[in-house]
Design an enzyme around this catalytic site. Structure first.
Site, short mmCIF file in Angstrom:
data_model
loop_
_atom_site.label_atom_id
_atom_site.label_comp_id
_atom_site.label_asym_id
_atom_site.label_seq_id
_atom_site.Cartn_x
_atom_site.Cartn_y
_atom_site.Cartn_z
N ILE A 6 48.04 38.70 47.59
CA ILE A 6 46.81 38.00 47.16
C ILE A 6 46.87 36.87 46.35
CG2 ILE A 6 45.87 40.52 47.25
CD1 ILE A 6 45.86 40.56 44.23
N ASP A 7 47.99 36.61 46.01
CA ASP A 7 48.12 35.40 44.80
C ASP A 7 48.08 33.97 45.85
OD1 ASP A 7 48.56 37.20 42.91
OD2 ASP A 7 50.67 37.20 42.78
N MET B 148 45.13 38.27 38.56
CA MET B 148 46.50 38.37 38.95
C MET B 148 46.96 36.79 39.60
SD MET B 148 47.32 41.68 40.87
CE MET B 148 47.88 43.16 40.01
N GLU C 44 47.01 35.01 34.99
CA GLU C 44 47.98 35.81 34.35
C GLU C 44 49.29 34.91 34.03
OE1 GLU C 44 49.41 39.21 35.91
OE2 GLU C 44 49.90 38.57 37.94
N TYR D 287 44.64 44.90 40.43
CA TYR D 287 45.10 46.16 41.16
C TYR D 287 43.81 46.89 41.78
CZ TYR D 287 49.31 46.17 38.22
OH TYR D 287 50.61 46.06 37.61
#
Length: 443
Positions: A150-151, A195, A256, A325
């Site tokens: 997902i990054d 994230m 993050e 998450y």
């Protein structure tokens, strides 16, 4: 089917790393394409390489069309996932190869990020194209990898996302919009940590799509040192500028990866180890470095903002929120549902092609066409990882994002009336205010 070189062969498939929306779409697409159009049998290995490194031939199941057909649009992974990396130990790799041989696996599809891609490449290196095999050793194996995170930080061709990213951005945006409405209703600020350790794609995508007040990512600092003080002051500048607009609320989205950029020395310099203990377990690795992932970055920023504002004579309520998450195992939006079908189809197409007898590859799509990217071109043998794809801060897309944020700009500090109004909200003189906040301006 009769003409497929894979007819009657056995295909193994596994998932490694963290979850991402669309995993089941890939599993489903690979299985259906392999069975219906190539006459293959498909074996799903449970929990990545975890049981393979144990030498287990029982922690798997035969996948059928009926078993996978309804799962393509559901989140999570019907095969589970694990971060086990067999490439770190030759004994583990030998057990993996032994299981693949014993189970008569002819093709292997891995789904995952950097570590899983490297593990797949090492299987290909040992028993794939070009590998030297003696009598009685493992037979030739065709291997490919479907990249997911997902990054969105894997180095696929420009404009090609990793699957799962679009769903994570979509749902993260909806959540952030709701928090923006709450901030406006209650007169407070939210600090959202997204994230994305290696790159700021998800944070920027969420911040831009939700019209958040300010978004901060490591890439925008370029070669400048990133400090907790600098991050806090960038947000404070936004807070003060909003106050002049008559708005006492806002949303700040932070990647993050900023905590990694600040680093151990930066955190200890700003807070000290005793204070840092309040934000999580103080653990150190085998080299004595702090495990920054054990610290609550959002709470650190929230409390530090309050402290810095108090020193300026201001007060503001903050709420911190980690976002990530809850996005990873969500049902994929239509984009990822369609995209993962393409990727699964493309994986089997590659395995059936002559190219798979020449090299193992990472599956990608460019302009609607499947393009296999050889492992050797994508993975650095020294780092055992792919080079992270960073946000292009010179792009028009990033410049557009900046235009729609509320941040201090050069004009705010150069125009006398504006500077006086901003400094008047604090206990700083105009000159001191300019000196302090000038470094927070992104060029």
């Amino acid at each position: 089917m009769a003409n497929s070189p894979l007819n009657g062969k056995r295909l193994g498939i596994l998932v490694g790393g963290g979850p991402a929306p669309g995993i089941n779409g890939v599993i489903s697409s690979v299985t259906i394409e392999a069975i219906l159009n190539h006459g293959m049998e498909v074996i799903g290995f449970q929990n990545g390489f975890r049981h393979l490194v144990e030498g287990s031939t029982t922690k798997n199941r035969v996948l059928t069309v009926d078993a996978v057909a309804a799962s393509y649009h559901r989140g999570g992974s019907i095969l589970g996932t694990a971060r086990t990396n067999p490439a770190k130990d030759e004994k583990d790799m030998a057990k993996v190869l032994g299981v693949l041989k014993e189970m008569n696996i002819d093709c292997l599809v891995t789904i995952g990020g950097d570590d899983t891609a490297f593990s797949g490449s090492q299987v290909a290196k040992r028993v794939g194209p070009g590998a030297v095999r003696g009598p009685g050793e493992n037979k030739f194996l065709r291997v490919c990898h479907v990249p997911k995170t997902i990054d969105n930080d894997l180095p696929l061709p420009e404009g090609t996302p990793t699957f799962g990213f679009e769903t994570a951005r979509h749902l993260g945006t909806l959540t952030t919009r709701n928090l923006h409405a709450d901030a406006k209703t209650t007169g407070r600020w939210y600090v959202i940590i997204s994230m994305g350790r290696a790159a700021g794609h998800l944070a920027l995508g969420i911040g831009k799509s939700s019209a958040s007040t300010i978004t901060l990512i490591p890439e925008e600092f370029r070669d400048k040192s990133i400090t907790l003080e600098g991050i806090a002051d960038a947000i404070i500048g936004s807070i003060l500028k909003r106050k002049l607009q008559g708005k006492d609320y806002g949303v700040a989205v932070l990647a993050e990866g900023l905590i990694e950029s600040i680093g151990e020395k930066g955190l200890l310099s700003a807070l000290g180890e005793d204070e840092l203990k309040h934000y999580g377990r103080i653990e150190r690795d085998e080299h004595g470095h702090l495990r920054l992932g054990e610290l609550e970055f959002g709470r650190i920023v929230k409390d530090y903002l309050k402290k810095r504002l108090k020193e300026l004579g201001q007060k503001m309520d903050f709420i911190d929120k980690d976002l990530g998450y809850e996005l990873r195992s969500a049902d994929p939006i239509p984009f990822d549902a369609e995209y993962t079908r393409d990727l699964g189809y493309g994986a089997v197409k590659f395995l059936a092609s002559d190219l798979s007898s020449q090299y193992g590859a990472i599956i990608s799509f460019i302009d609607g066409r499947m393009v296999p990217l050889p492992f050797e071109q994508m993975i650095d043998p020294k780092t055992q990882r792919m080079r992270p794809r960073k946000v292009n801060v010179d792009s028009e897309s990033f410049k557009c994002a900046l235009r729609y944020m509320v941040r201090l700009e050069h004009a705010d500090l150069e125009e006398a009336a504006s500077l006086k109004a901003l400094s008047g909200l604090t206990n700083l003189s105009p000159e001191a205010f300019k000196a302090r906040f000038l470094p927070t301006i992104t060029e």
